[in-house]
Design a protein around this motif. Sequence first.
Motif, PDB file in Angstrom:
ATOM      1  N   GLN A 113      57.257  66.968  53.965  1.00  0.00           N
ATOM      2  CA  GLN A 113      55.888  67.041  53.442  1.00  0.00           C
ATOM      3  C   GLN A 113      54.889  66.534  54.476  1.00  0.00           C
ATOM      4  N   MET A 114      55.237  65.443  55.129  1.00  0.00           N
ATOM      5  CA  MET A 114      54.341  64.885  56.145  1.00  0.00           C
ATOM      6  C   MET A 114      54.209  65.830  57.338  1.00  0.00           C
ATOM      7  N   THR A 115      55.291  66.525  57.677  1.00  0.00           N
ATOM      8  CA  THR A 115      55.238  67.486  58.783  1.00  0.00           C
ATOM      9  C   THR A 115      54.308  68.639  58.441  1.00  0.00           C
ATOM     10  N   PHE A 135      50.611  69.733  60.198  1.00  0.00           N
ATOM     11  CA  PHE A 135      50.221  71.071  60.644  1.00  0.00           C
ATOM     12  C   PHE A 135      48.912  71.495  59.978  1.00  0.00           C
ATOM     13  N   VAL A 136      48.754  71.172  58.691  1.00  0.00           N
ATOM     14  CA  VAL A 136      47.520  71.496  57.973  1.00  0.00           C
ATOM     15  C   VAL A 136      46.343  70.776  58.624  1.00  0.00           C
ATOM     16  N   SER A 137      46.565  69.529  59.030  1.00  0.00           N
ATOM     17  CA  SER A 137      45.473  68.734  59.609  1.00  0.00           C
ATOM     18  C   SER A 137      44.973  69.295  60.932  1.00  0.00           C
ATOM     19  N   THR A 138      45.774  70.132  61.572  1.00  0.00           N
ATOM     20  CA  THR A 138      45.337  70.756  62.826  1.00  0.00           C
ATOM     21  C   THR A 138      44.494  71.999  62.579  1.00  0.00           C
ATOM     22  N   GLY A 139      44.356  72.394  61.299  1.00  0.00           N
ATOM     23  CA  GLY A 139      43.543  73.555  60.965  1.00  0.00           C
ATOM     24  C   GLY A 139      44.343  74.819  60.749  1.00  0.00           C
ATOM     25  N   LEU A 142      51.326  78.777  57.883  1.00  0.00           N
ATOM     26  CA  LEU A 142      52.267  77.756  57.415  1.00  0.00           C
ATOM     27  C   LEU A 142      53.488  78.395  56.764  1.00  0.00           C
ATOM     28  N   TYR A 143      53.258  79.439  55.977  1.00  0.00           N
ATOM     29  CA  TYR A 143      54.374  80.146  55.353  1.00  0.00           C
ATOM     30  C   TYR A 143      55.327  80.690  56.416  1.00  0.00           C
ATOM     31  N   THR A 144      54.767  81.202  57.498  1.00  0.00           N
ATOM     32  CA  THR A 144      55.578  81.757  58.581  1.00  0.00           C
ATOM     33  C   THR A 144      56.330  80.657  59.331  1.00  0.00           C
ATOM     34  N   CYS A 145      55.678  79.529  59.545  1.00  0.00           N
ATOM     35  CA  CYS A 145      56.291  78.422  60.292  1.00  0.00           C
ATOM     36  C   CYS A 145      57.380  77.704  59.508  1.00  0.00           C
ATOM     37  N   PHE A 146      57.264  77.715  58.190  1.00  0.00           N
ATOM     38  CA  PHE A 146      58.214  76.990  57.342  1.00  0.00           C
ATOM     39  C   PHE A 146      58.850  77.928  56.311  1.00  0.00           C
ATOM     40  N   PRO A 147      59.639  78.904  56.765  1.00  0.00           N
ATOM     41  CA  PRO A 147      60.204  79.886  55.838  1.00  0.00           C
ATOM     42  C   PRO A 147      61.240  79.306  54.872  1.00  0.00           C
ATOM     43  N   ASP A 148      61.818  78.154  55.198  1.00  0.00           N
ATOM     44  CA  ASP A 148      62.835  77.558  54.334  1.00  0.00           C
ATOM     45  C   ASP A 148      62.240  76.799  53.153  1.00  0.00           C
ATOM     46  N   ILE A 199      54.305  74.450  49.805  1.00  0.00           N
ATOM     47  CA  ILE A 199      53.413  74.493  50.971  1.00  0.00           C
ATOM     48  C   ILE A 199      51.967  74.632  50.521  1.00  0.00           C
ATOM     49  N   ALA A 200      51.726  75.516  49.573  1.00  0.00           N
ATOM     50  CA  ALA A 200      50.364  75.721  49.070  1.00  0.00           C
ATOM     51  C   ALA A 200      49.827  74.451  48.412  1.00  0.00           C
ATOM     52  N   ALA A 201      50.679  73.730  47.697  1.00  0.00           N
ATOM     53  CA  ALA A 201      50.252  72.490  47.047  1.00  0.00           C
ATOM     54  C   ALA A 201      49.844  71.450  48.090  1.00  0.00           C
ATOM     55  N   ILE A 202      50.621  71.320  49.149  1.00  0.00           N
ATOM     56  CA  ILE A 202      50.290  70.379  50.220  1.00  0.00           C
ATOM     57  C   ILE A 202      48.992  70.796  50.895  1.00  0.00           C
ATOM     58  N   TYR A 203      48.854  72.081  51.197  1.00  0.00           N
ATOM     59  CA  TYR A 203      47.664  72.630  51.851  1.00  0.00           C
ATOM     60  C   TYR A 203      46.418  72.367  51.009  1.00  0.00           C
ATOM     61  N   ASN A 204      46.500  72.712  49.737  1.00  0.00           N
ATOM     62  CA  ASN A 204      45.343  72.546  48.847  1.00  0.00           C
ATOM     63  C   ASN A 204      45.012  71.080  48.630  1.00  0.00           C
ATOM     64  N   ASN A 205      46.031  70.248  48.473  1.00  0.00           N
ATOM     65  CA  ASN A 205      45.809  68.812  48.272  1.00  0.00           C
ATOM     66  C   ASN A 205      45.143  68.192  49.501  1.00  0.00           C
TER      67      ASN A 205
END
Length: 59
Positions: free
Chosen positions: A6-8, A12-16, A22-28, A34-40
């Motif tokens: 989650q922190m990783t 990535f979100v913090s870099t813009g 993000l979906y492409t970078c973290f396919p697993d 991912i969307a919840a972390i992004y939106n939060n």
Amino acid sequence: MNKKDQMTVENFVSTGMELETLYTCFPDFSKDEIAAIYNNYNENKLNNNEGQTISINCS
């Protein structure tokens, strides 16, 4: 997803990075997680920056 993952993602979100990237970078990971972390992250960013502005004069 564990706390380290989650922190990783948040880092990535913090870099813009955009959500689709993000979906492409973290396919697993689940797209929902991912969307919840992004939106939060972005919601907290907006709430923390209300009324604050930064002005820089480089002259």
